[in-house]
Design a protein around this motif. Structure first.
Motif, PDB file in Angstrom:
ATOM      1  N   GLU A 246       0.829  -1.205   0.000  1.00  0.00           N
ATOM      2  CA  GLU A 246       0.000   0.000   0.000  1.00  0.00           C
ATOM      3  C   GLU A 246       0.866   1.259   0.000  1.00  0.00           C
ATOM      4  O   GLU A 246       0.568   2.227  -0.703  1.00  0.00           O
ATOM      5  N   LEU A 247       1.949   1.234   0.777  1.00  0.00           N
ATOM      6  CA  LEU A 247       2.843   2.389   0.810  1.00  0.00           C
ATOM      7  C   LEU A 247       3.493   2.622  -0.546  1.00  0.00           C
ATOM      8  O   LEU A 247       3.575   3.757  -1.021  1.00  0.00           O
ATOM      9  N   VAL A 248       3.954   1.566  -1.195  1.00  0.00           N
ATOM     10  CA  VAL A 248       4.574   1.693  -2.516  1.00  0.00           C
ATOM     11  C   VAL A 248       3.571   2.281  -3.510  1.00  0.00           C
ATOM     12  O   VAL A 248       3.914   3.162  -4.302  1.00  0.00           O
ATOM     13  N   ASP A 249       2.332   1.833  -3.453  1.00  0.00           N
ATOM     14  CA  ASP A 249       1.299   2.375  -4.343  1.00  0.00           C
ATOM     15  C   ASP A 249       1.131   3.876  -4.132  1.00  0.00           C
ATOM     16  O   ASP A 249       1.057   4.649  -5.092  1.00  0.00           O
TER      17      ASP A 249
ATOM     18  N   LEU B 157      11.311   1.412  -6.644  1.00  0.00           N
ATOM     19  CA  LEU B 157      10.668   0.869  -5.453  1.00  0.00           C
ATOM     20  C   LEU B 157      10.574  -0.645  -5.536  1.00  0.00           C
ATOM     21  O   LEU B 157       9.652  -1.255  -5.048  1.00  0.00           O
ATOM     22  N   GLU B 158      11.559  -1.235  -6.173  1.00  0.00           N
ATOM     23  CA  GLU B 158      11.607  -2.683  -6.320  1.00  0.00           C
ATOM     24  C   GLU B 158      12.521  -3.268  -5.241  1.00  0.00           C
ATOM     25  O   GLU B 158      13.445  -2.624  -4.774  1.00  0.00           O
ATOM     26  N   GLY B 159      12.277  -4.498  -4.884  1.00  0.00           N
ATOM     27  CA  GLY B 159      13.146  -5.188  -3.932  1.00  0.00           C
ATOM     28  C   GLY B 159      12.857  -4.796  -2.496  1.00  0.00           C
ATOM     29  O   GLY B 159      11.784  -4.309  -2.159  1.00  0.00           O
ATOM     30  N   ASP B 160      13.834  -4.994  -1.648  1.00  0.00           N
ATOM     31  CA  ASP B 160      13.693  -4.723  -0.219  1.00  0.00           C
ATOM     32  C   ASP B 160      14.020  -3.254   0.050  1.00  0.00           C
ATOM     33  O   ASP B 160      15.181  -2.874   0.156  1.00  0.00           O
ATOM     34  N   ILE B 161      12.990  -2.431   0.144  1.00  0.00           N
ATOM     35  CA  ILE B 161      13.184  -0.988   0.328  1.00  0.00           C
ATOM     36  C   ILE B 161      12.908  -0.524   1.746  1.00  0.00           C
ATOM     37  O   ILE B 161      13.083   0.652   2.053  1.00  0.00           O
ATOM     38  N   LEU B 162      12.487  -1.428   2.622  1.00  0.00           N
ATOM     39  CA  LEU B 162      12.022  -1.018   3.937  1.00  0.00           C
ATOM     40  C   LEU B 162      13.038  -0.206   4.735  1.00  0.00           C
ATOM     41  O   LEU B 162      12.655   0.692   5.481  1.00  0.00           O
ATOM     42  N   ASP B 163      14.310  -0.497   4.592  1.00  0.00           N
ATOM     43  CA  ASP B 163      15.314   0.194   5.401  1.00  0.00           C
ATOM     44  C   ASP B 163      16.203   1.135   4.597  1.00  0.00           C
ATOM     45  O   ASP B 163      17.272   1.529   5.056  1.00  0.00           O
ATOM     46  N   VAL B 164      15.742   1.514   3.401  1.00  0.00           N
ATOM     47  CA  VAL B 164      16.468   2.474   2.563  1.00  0.00           C
ATOM     48  C   VAL B 164      15.831   3.840   2.780  1.00  0.00           C
ATOM     49  O   VAL B 164      14.604   3.967   2.722  1.00  0.00           O
ATOM     50  N   ASP B 165      16.644   4.867   3.037  1.00  0.00           N
ATOM     51  CA  ASP B 165      16.059   6.178   3.289  1.00  0.00           C
ATOM     52  C   ASP B 165      15.383   6.718   2.025  1.00  0.00           C
ATOM     53  O   ASP B 165      15.735   6.367   0.908  1.00  0.00           O
ATOM     54  N   PHE B 166      14.369   7.557   2.245  1.00  0.00           N
ATOM     55  CA  PHE B 166      13.572   8.078   1.138  1.00  0.00           C
ATOM     56  C   PHE B 166      14.416   8.867   0.136  1.00  0.00           C
ATOM     57  O   PHE B 166      14.164   8.796  -1.068  1.00  0.00           O
TER      58      PHE B 166
END
Length: 85
Positions: free
Chosen positions: A8-11, A25-34
Motif C-alpha cells: 500500500e505504501l509503494v502504491d 521501489l523494487e526489492g527490499d526498500i524497507l530500510d532504505v532512506d527516502f
C-alpha cells in the motif's frame, strides 16, 4: 482497520511521485532512506498528506523526513491507525 503494509505504501509513493519520476521501489526498500529512493521532501509531504486524508489519521512532523525509511513511516502509520480507532 487492517494494517497498512509495504504494498500500500509503494502504491501511494508511486502515485505521489507522479508517472514521470525516476524512482526505484523494487526489492527490499524497507530500510532504505527516502532520499536514496529518489523522494524529496515535497514528494514525501504529498505522500503523508494522502495517507492522512485517506486513512483519517494524523502523522507526526517526523513522518516527513527524507532521511527516514519506509519501515519507520509504516510504523508511524500503523501506530496512528490503532490510536484513531
Amino acid at each position: 482497520m487492517a494494517a497498512f503494509g509495504v504494498k500500500e505504501l509503494v502504491d501511494v509513493l508511486r502515485e505521489s511521485a507522479g508517472e514521470d519520476e525516476d524512482v526505484s521501489l523494487e526489492g527490499d526498500i524497507l530500510d532504505v532512506d527516502f532520499e536514496s529512493l529518489g523522494y524529496d521532501s515535497l514528494a514525501l509531504f504529498n505522500t503523508v498528506r494522502w495517507i492522512e486524508r485517506d486513512l483519517g489519521i494524523t502523522l507526526s512532523d517526523e513522518a516527513i523526513d527524507v532521511e527516514g525509511t519506509p519501515r519507520a513511516l509504516l510504523d508511524e502509520i500503523n501506530k496512528a491507525s490503532t490510536q484513531s480507532v
